[in-house]
Design a protein around this motif. Sequence first.
Motif, PDB file in Angstrom:
ATOM      1  N   THR A  85       1.940  -0.318   0.673  1.00 29.18           N
ATOM      2  CA  THR A  85       1.300   1.259   0.365  1.00 29.18           C
ATOM      3  C   THR A  85      -0.003   1.293   0.402  1.00 29.18           C
ATOM      4  N   GLY A  86      -0.467   2.622   0.241  1.00 23.23           N
ATOM      5  CA  GLY A  86      -2.081   2.763   0.314  1.00 23.23           C
ATOM      6  C   GLY A  86      -2.747   1.930  -0.648  1.00 23.23           C
ATOM      7  N   MET A  87      -2.074   2.052  -1.981  1.00 20.11           N
ATOM      8  CA  MET A  87      -2.701   1.344  -3.163  1.00 20.11           C
ATOM      9  C   MET A  87      -2.850  -0.184  -2.827  1.00 20.11           C
ATOM     10  N   ILE A  90      -5.632  -0.977  -0.376  1.00 21.51           N
ATOM     11  CA  ILE A  90      -7.137  -0.926  -1.354  1.00 21.51           C
ATOM     12  C   ILE A  90      -7.123  -2.036  -2.272  1.00 21.51           C
ATOM     13  N   PHE A 111      -9.107   9.316  -6.282  1.00 20.16           N
ATOM     14  CA  PHE A 111      -7.780   9.448  -6.642  1.00 20.16           C
ATOM     15  C   PHE A 111      -7.740   8.756  -7.849  1.00 20.16           C
ATOM     16  N   GLU A 153     -14.063   8.188  -0.823  1.00 22.89           N
ATOM     17  CA  GLU A 153     -13.103   8.937  -0.150  1.00 22.89           C
ATOM     18  C   GLU A 153     -13.788  10.034   0.943  1.00 22.89           C
ATOM     19  N   ASN A 157      -9.912  13.662  -3.472  1.00 27.25           N
ATOM     20  CA  ASN A 157      -8.519  14.029  -4.133  1.00 27.25           C
ATOM     21  C   ASN A 157      -8.828  14.185  -5.539  1.00 27.25           C
ATOM     22  N   ASP A 182     -12.036   5.521   2.106  1.00 28.55           N
ATOM     23  CA  ASP A 182     -10.491   5.900   1.994  1.00 28.55           C
ATOM     24  C   ASP A 182     -10.315   7.136   2.963  1.00 28.55           C
ATOM     25  N   THR A 184      -7.628   8.795   3.899  1.00 28.88           N
ATOM     26  CA  THR A 184      -6.251   9.029   3.708  1.00 28.88           C
ATOM     27  C   THR A 184      -6.377  10.650   4.041  1.00 28.88           C
ATOM     28  N   MET A 185      -7.301  11.556   3.628  1.00 27.88           N
ATOM     29  CA  MET A 185      -7.305  12.879   3.613  1.00 27.88           C
ATOM     30  C   MET A 185      -7.752  13.337   5.343  1.00 27.88           C
ATOM     31  N   SER A 204      -3.891   5.638   3.394  1.00 25.96           N
ATOM     32  CA  SER A 204      -2.387   5.489   2.955  1.00 25.96           C
ATOM     33  C   SER A 204      -1.548   5.945   4.003  1.00 25.96           C
ATOM     34  N   THR A 206       1.416   6.803   3.627  1.00 25.40           N
ATOM     35  CA  THR A 206       2.552   7.614   2.954  1.00 25.40           C
ATOM     36  C   THR A 206       2.108   9.108   3.435  1.00 25.40           C
ATOM     37  N   LYS A 207       0.850   9.260   3.462  1.00 27.22           N
ATOM     38  CA  LYS A 207       0.486  10.908   3.626  1.00 27.22           C
ATOM     39  C   LYS A 207       0.735  11.364   4.920  1.00 27.22           C
ATOM     40  N   GLY A 217       3.600   3.392   2.773  1.00 30.76           N
ATOM     41  CA  GLY A 217       2.706   2.284   3.714  1.00 30.76           C
ATOM     42  C   GLY A 217       1.217   2.405   3.434  1.00 30.76           C
ATOM     43  N   LEU A 357       1.128  14.278  -1.205  1.00 31.95           N
ATOM     44  CA  LEU A 357       0.631  15.122  -0.469  1.00 31.95           C
ATOM     45  C   LEU A 357       0.523  14.725   1.145  1.00 31.95           C
TER      46      LEU A 357
HETATM   47  N1  PLP Z   1      -5.902   7.196  -1.454  1.00 29.13           N
HETATM   48  C1  PLP Z   1      -5.708   8.654  -1.538  1.00 29.13           C
HETATM   49  C2  PLP Z   1      -6.633   9.287  -1.393  1.00 29.13           C
HETATM   50  C3  PLP Z   1      -4.554   8.934  -2.077  1.00 29.13           C
HETATM   51  O1  PLP Z   1      -4.191  10.396  -2.310  1.00 29.13           O
HETATM   52  C4  PLP Z   1      -3.331   8.281  -2.221  1.00 29.13           C
HETATM   53  C5  PLP Z   1      -2.070   8.543  -2.874  1.00 29.13           C
HETATM   54  O2  PLP Z   1      -1.929  10.104  -3.117  1.00 29.13           O
HETATM   55  C6  PLP Z   1      -3.657   6.833  -2.114  1.00 29.13           C
HETATM   56  C7  PLP Z   1      -4.952   6.248  -1.702  1.00 29.13           C
HETATM   57  C8  PLP Z   1      -2.645   5.814  -2.379  1.00 29.13           C
HETATM   58  O3  PLP Z   1      -1.596   5.950  -1.509  1.00 29.13           O
HETATM   59  P1  PLP Z   1       0.063   5.375  -1.595  1.00 29.13           P
HETATM   60  O4  PLP Z   1       0.784   6.544  -2.338  1.00 29.13           O
HETATM   61  O5  PLP Z   1       0.667   5.031  -0.298  1.00 29.13           O
HETATM   62  O6  PLP Z   1      -0.322   4.132  -2.481  1.00 29.13           O
END
Ligand code: PLP
Length: 414
Positions: A85-87, A90, A111, A153, A157, A182, A184-185, A204, A206-207, A217, A357
Amino acid sequence: MKKLAFDTKLVHADRKINKPQFGAVHESSNNSVLFEFEDVQDLVDVFQGKKLGHVYSRSSSSSAVSLQNILNELEGGVGAIVFATGMAAISATFLSLLKAGDHIIVSQYLFGNTRSFLATIEGFGISVSYVDVTELSQVQQAHNENTKMVFCETIANPVTQVADLKGIGEWCEANNIIFALDNTMTPSVLLDSKAIKASLLLTSLTKYIGGHGNVLGGVLVDTGLFDWSKYDNIDEIYQVENQQHWGLTQIKKRGLRDMGATLAPQSAHLVSMGLETLTMRLRKTCANAQALAKYLVTHRGVRAVHYPGLDKHPQHERAKSLFKRGYGGILSVELNDSINPHEFLNSLSLVISATHLGDTRTLALPIASTVFYENGPEERRKMGIADSLIRISVGIEDIEDILSDFDSAFAALL
Ligand code: PLP
């Protein structure tokens, strides 16, 4: 690989970089946990990192490595590691690179789950300064002799503050501090992370990258800009061969092998399928988000809209210089007191109330009472999160249908 444009790489990278067997166009999903060696010496050599290969799929599998190769190529890095996962990306990175007594500077706009993870590592003796990363001076003032890392980030978020990425990147480089970002956005379609001197990219999958709400992921990419030979916390055992890989090696051994949040082979395959249409989806998402923000900002039912693409966003000029093809797909909105946010969300019929998201579908969520509930009112205030704030993740639907859904919800309540 011959130098191809980013969008071309998205659809050809798997075949070109990974060269799957039998002329397959995609690397297949290989579920074997274990790997056989004809000669046990080869097994020993792979274990000791002297030869490339897989010994146990918690540490590496062909499916994970293929996705890593593609993501690394897209960011122009020196290597990548995928996680469950993204978490996981991190937490594994922080826990692998930091130790008790270290200090890190992080954004006060984060986040909620990342913020909560940082509270956990504070309990392990790592001190954390939370600063307003839209101002470089705040980062500089928080610096001390134990500072190892700055983390933020790209677009925060959920209130969309845009950090001074260029200023922080240059300052980190000059001071030998890891700049972990980060993104992700704003995956690489939108932001050139090497141009702003990021050292480590945490995304992440996943997004936007997976994109379809069907797979979790995360990934860490090392851009190659940080000099690991000057970093105190690399264990001697990982200080071998090319120093550009020391950080990745330690994170792979500690964060992946020892902590075990491995991306499943099937998930790696699903992520790489989503990735192929990343640019197309993000283009549409950004255009739709811009149009929705423009509609909301003048609506009589709305008190405030937070979106970096709006002229009056406090970091609009910075966002304009950083983001190549648009301002992302997240916006947040404060409705007028006369509208109950829950009733408003219940009145939307196309837009889905869900906590996610970066999806193809437009999603909306009351944020203070959900993702940021545990952070409490004081922290939420520092993050700029009003109790009535609604986060919207804009999808790729026809914009007229999105606007009409919002119109109907307002009409029902005003
Ligand atoms: N970083 C950001 C900015 C996020 O918005 C999120 C999840 O919403 C994550 C990390 C964590 O990602 P994941 O849900 O894949 O663990």
